[in-house]
Design a protein around this motif. Structure first.
Motif, PDB file in Angstrom:
ATOM      1  N   ILE A  38      39.307  41.442  51.255  1.00 44.45           N
ATOM      2  CA  ILE A  38      39.824  42.492  50.371  1.00 44.45           C
ATOM      3  C   ILE A  38      40.988  41.984  49.530  1.00 44.45           C
ATOM      4  O   ILE A  38      41.024  42.151  48.308  1.00 44.45           O
ATOM      5  CB  ILE A  38      40.246  43.720  51.192  1.00 44.45           C
ATOM      6  CG1 ILE A  38      39.013  44.344  51.864  1.00 44.45           C
ATOM      7  CG2 ILE A  38      40.942  44.751  50.293  1.00 44.45           C
ATOM      8  CD1 ILE A  38      39.332  45.445  52.857  1.00 44.45           C
ATOM      9  N   ALA A  39      41.963  41.332  50.194  1.00 41.08           N
ATOM     10  CA  ALA A  39      43.133  40.821  49.467  1.00 41.08           C
ATOM     11  C   ALA A  39      42.719  39.757  48.453  1.00 41.08           C
ATOM     12  O   ALA A  39      43.180  39.756  47.307  1.00 41.08           O
ATOM     13  CB  ALA A  39      44.151  40.252  50.452  1.00 41.08           C
ATOM     14  N   GLY A  40      41.859  38.848  48.872  1.00 40.92           N
ATOM     15  CA  GLY A  40      41.409  37.799  47.972  1.00 40.92           C
ATOM     16  C   GLY A  40      40.602  38.343  46.806  1.00 40.92           C
ATOM     17  O   GLY A  40      40.725  37.863  45.675  1.00 40.92           O
ATOM     18  N   GLY A  41      39.757  39.339  47.078  1.00 48.03           N
ATOM     19  CA  GLY A  41      38.956  39.931  46.009  1.00 48.03           C
ATOM     20  C   GLY A  41      39.819  40.594  44.954  1.00 48.03           C
ATOM     21  O   GLY A  41      39.575  40.440  43.747  1.00 48.03           O
ATOM     22  N   ILE A  42      40.832  41.336  45.405  1.00 46.50           N
ATOM     23  CA  ILE A  42      41.735  41.990  44.456  1.00 46.50           C
ATOM     24  C   ILE A  42      42.497  40.947  43.638  1.00 46.50           C
ATOM     25  O   ILE A  42      42.635  41.070  42.415  1.00 46.50           O
ATOM     26  CB  ILE A  42      42.720  42.912  45.205  1.00 46.50           C
ATOM     27  CG1 ILE A  42      41.962  44.080  45.834  1.00 46.50           C
ATOM     28  CG2 ILE A  42      43.802  43.429  44.253  1.00 46.50           C
ATOM     29  CD1 ILE A  42      42.811  44.959  46.726  1.00 46.50           C
ATOM     30  N   SER A  43      42.979  39.911  44.315  1.00 44.82           N
ATOM     31  CA  SER A  43      43.706  38.850  43.623  1.00 44.82           C
ATOM     32  C   SER A  43      42.807  38.136  42.615  1.00 44.82           C
ATOM     33  O   SER A  43      43.225  37.855  41.485  1.00 44.82           O
ATOM     34  CB  SER A  43      44.248  37.842  44.639  1.00 44.82           C
ATOM     35  OG  SER A  43      44.873  36.762  43.991  1.00 44.82           O
ATOM     36  N   MET A  44      41.578  37.852  43.011  1.00 42.39           N
ATOM     37  CA  MET A  44      40.632  37.177  42.125  1.00 42.39           C
ATOM     38  C   MET A  44      40.332  38.028  40.902  1.00 42.39           C
ATOM     39  O   MET A  44      40.309  37.535  39.768  1.00 42.39           O
ATOM     40  CB  MET A  44      39.341  36.893  42.895  1.00 42.39           C
ATOM     41  CG  MET A  44      38.299  36.126  42.121  1.00 42.39           C
ATOM     42  SD  MET A  44      38.668  34.370  42.099  1.00 42.39           S
ATOM     43  CE  MET A  44      37.245  33.756  41.190  1.00 42.39           C
ATOM     44  N   ALA A  45      40.103  39.326  41.121  1.00 40.37           N
ATOM     45  CA  ALA A  45      39.793  40.218  40.012  1.00 40.37           C
ATOM     46  C   ALA A  45      40.971  40.339  39.053  1.00 40.37           C
ATOM     47  O   ALA A  45      40.794  40.300  37.828  1.00 40.37           O
ATOM     48  CB  ALA A  45      39.406  41.601  40.543  1.00 40.37           C
ATOM     49  N   ALA A  46      42.167  40.462  39.605  1.00 41.04           N
ATOM     50  CA  ALA A  46      43.359  40.565  38.762  1.00 41.04           C
ATOM     51  C   ALA A  46      43.560  39.292  37.949  1.00 41.04           C
ATOM     52  O   ALA A  46      43.870  39.335  36.752  1.00 41.04           O
ATOM     53  CB  ALA A  46      44.595  40.843  39.624  1.00 41.04           C
ATOM     54  N   GLY A  47      43.379  38.155  38.600  1.00 41.25           N
ATOM     55  CA  GLY A  47      43.540  36.885  37.897  1.00 41.25           C
ATOM     56  C   GLY A  47      42.529  36.701  36.791  1.00 41.25           C
ATOM     57  O   GLY A  47      42.854  36.217  35.697  1.00 41.25           O
ATOM     58  N   GLU A  48      41.293  37.108  37.048  1.00 46.79           N
ATOM     59  CA  GLU A  48      40.244  36.984  36.031  1.00 46.79           C
ATOM     60  C   GLU A  48      40.527  37.918  34.857  1.00 46.79           C
ATOM     61  O   GLU A  48      40.340  37.553  33.697  1.00 46.79           O
ATOM     62  CB  GLU A  48      38.879  37.306  36.651  1.00 46.79           C
ATOM     63  CG  GLU A  48      37.701  36.875  35.816  1.00 46.79           C
ATOM     64  CD  GLU A  48      37.555  35.374  35.702  1.00 46.79           C
ATOM     65  OE1 GLU A  48      37.016  34.911  34.665  1.00 46.79           O
ATOM     66  OE2 GLU A  48      37.974  34.658  36.628  1.00 46.79           O
ATOM     67  N   TRP A  49      40.993  39.139  35.163  1.00 48.36           N
ATOM     68  CA  TRP A  49      41.304  40.098  34.095  1.00 48.36           C
ATOM     69  C   TRP A  49      42.427  39.555  33.211  1.00 48.36           C
ATOM     70  O   TRP A  49      42.345  39.615  31.978  1.00 48.36           O
ATOM     71  CB  TRP A  49      41.709  41.435  34.706  1.00 48.36           C
ATOM     72  CG  TRP A  49      41.948  42.496  33.680  1.00 48.36           C
ATOM     73  CD1 TRP A  49      41.024  43.293  33.062  1.00 48.36           C
ATOM     74  CD2 TRP A  49      43.220  42.862  33.113  1.00 48.36           C
ATOM     75  NE1 TRP A  49      41.630  44.127  32.163  1.00 48.36           N
ATOM     76  CE2 TRP A  49      42.978  43.892  32.171  1.00 48.36           C
ATOM     77  CE3 TRP A  49      44.528  42.423  33.313  1.00 48.36           C
ATOM     78  CZ2 TRP A  49      43.994  44.475  31.436  1.00 48.36           C
ATOM     79  CZ3 TRP A  49      45.545  43.000  32.584  1.00 48.36           C
ATOM     80  CH2 TRP A  49      45.278  44.021  31.666  1.00 48.36           C
ATOM     81  N   ILE A  50      43.471  39.024  33.841  1.00 51.27           N
ATOM     82  CA  ILE A  50      44.594  38.473  33.079  1.00 51.27           C
ATOM     83  C   ILE A  50      44.143  37.273  32.255  1.00 51.27           C
ATOM     84  O   ILE A  50      44.496  37.135  31.077  1.00 51.27           O
ATOM     85  CB  ILE A  50      45.738  38.076  34.028  1.00 51.27           C
ATOM     86  CG1 ILE A  50      46.360  39.328  34.663  1.00 51.27           C
ATOM     87  CG2 ILE A  50      46.808  37.279  33.285  1.00 51.27           C
ATOM     88  CD1 ILE A  50      47.357  39.022  35.757  1.00 51.27           C
ATOM     89  N   SER A  51      43.351  36.399  32.859  1.00 52.62           N
ATOM     90  CA  SER A  51      42.892  35.193  32.171  1.00 52.62           C
ATOM     91  C   SER A  51      42.052  35.524  30.941  1.00 52.62           C
ATOM     92  O   SER A  51      42.285  35.004  29.845  1.00 52.62           O
ATOM     93  CB  SER A  51      42.086  34.316  33.140  1.00 52.62           C
ATOM     94  OG  SER A  51      41.535  33.209  32.464  1.00 52.62           O
ATOM     95  N   VAL A  52      41.069  36.402  31.122  1.00 54.55           N
ATOM     96  CA  VAL A  52      40.183  36.753  29.999  1.00 54.55           C
ATOM     97  C   VAL A  52      40.943  37.537  28.942  1.00 54.55           C
ATOM     98  O   VAL A  52      40.742  37.334  27.740  1.00 54.55           O
ATOM     99  CB  VAL A  52      38.961  37.547  30.501  1.00 54.55           C
ATOM    100  CG1 VAL A  52      38.095  38.021  29.328  1.00 54.55           C
ATOM    101  CG2 VAL A  52      38.119  36.678  31.440  1.00 54.55           C
ATOM    102  N   SER A  53      41.831  38.438  29.369  1.00 57.69           N
ATOM    103  CA  SER A  53      42.621  39.211  28.404  1.00 57.69           C
ATOM    104  C   SER A  53      43.494  38.288  27.561  1.00 57.69           C
ATOM    105  O   SER A  53      43.573  38.434  26.333  1.00 57.69           O
ATOM    106  CB  SER A  53      43.501  40.234  29.131  1.00 57.69           C
ATOM    107  OG  SER A  53      42.734  41.211  29.787  1.00 57.69           O
TER     108      SER A  53
END
Length: 224
Positions: free
Chosen positions: A46-61
């Protein structure tokens, strides 16, 4: 699926798998109860998934914002310096093997339509299509789902009620098989040797598991 989203999917599964199977093996080696290993696996997923999603959102944005900034500059150049931009586009066409007269005529034709000219210049100069920028939300969602999928696979044996080395061995087996599929996908996308990609991914999983298992064993012995 665009290349960016495919990348997010493949690496989401890979990151979830490698991080969580090694985390699970580290906890298992310390000698804690299977319920603790199960909780650690779920929390890590759960923690890793949230971190991964946040990082991907920031990166693509951030990537999209940079492209949009460059597009705004290009749009101003097209509006304020049309002749130079026409010459530049004609020169690009000539580099592709088009004759000077034909290149000039094509460039002038493209420049008559501002939005078309913007897309052409963006593709030629930046290698991007303004109409096909990846969605940050889609990338984040795919990363989250794929990370959870990869991370939860090695947790499954710990829900069976088995004790001892058995669930850990099954987790490693699941990790190796899943890593093989990830390696095959990476090799196919990259058009590289699929066998080498599979071996590389499996090696990464086994090395990560060996390191965390050793650490867990050392810490477990010291705490006991």
């Amino acid at each position: 699926m665009s290349g960016g989203l495919a990348r997010a999917a493949v690496f989401g599964v890979n990151d979830g798998l490698v991080s969580n199977v090694s985390l699970i093996l580290g906890f298992a080696a310390s000698g804690v109860d299977s319920s603790v290993v199960r909780l650690a696996g779920l929390a890590g997923a759960i923690a890793g998934g949230i971190s991964m999603a946040a990082g991907e959102w920031i990166s693509v944005s951030a990537q999209n914002e940079l492209v949009e900034r460059e597009l705004a500059i290009e749009r101003r150049e097209l509006a304020g310096n049309a002749e130079a931009e026409t010459e530049e586009l004609a020169a690009m066409y000539e580099e592709h093997g088009i004759s000077p007269d034909t290149a000039r005529a094509a460039a002038e034709d493209v420049m008559m339509h501002p939005e078309v000219a913007l897309r052409v210049h963006a593709r030629e100069e930046m290698g991007v299509d303004p109409s096909e920028l990846p969605s940050p939300l889609a990338a984040a969602a795919i990363s989250l789902v794929c990370f959870l999928f990869g991370a939860l696979l090695p947790v499954i044996p710990w829900f069976t009620g088995a004790t001892g080395f058995a669930p850990g061995a099954v987790s490693i087996g699941i990790g190796v098989v899943a890593a093989g599929f990830v390696g095959a996908a990476i090799g196919r996308f990259a058009e590289r040797s699929i066998v080498k990609s599979i071996v590389r991914q499996i090696t990464i999983v086994l090395v990560a598991c060996a390191i965390t298992y050793a650490i867990g064993d050392i810490v477990g012995v010291n705490l006991s």
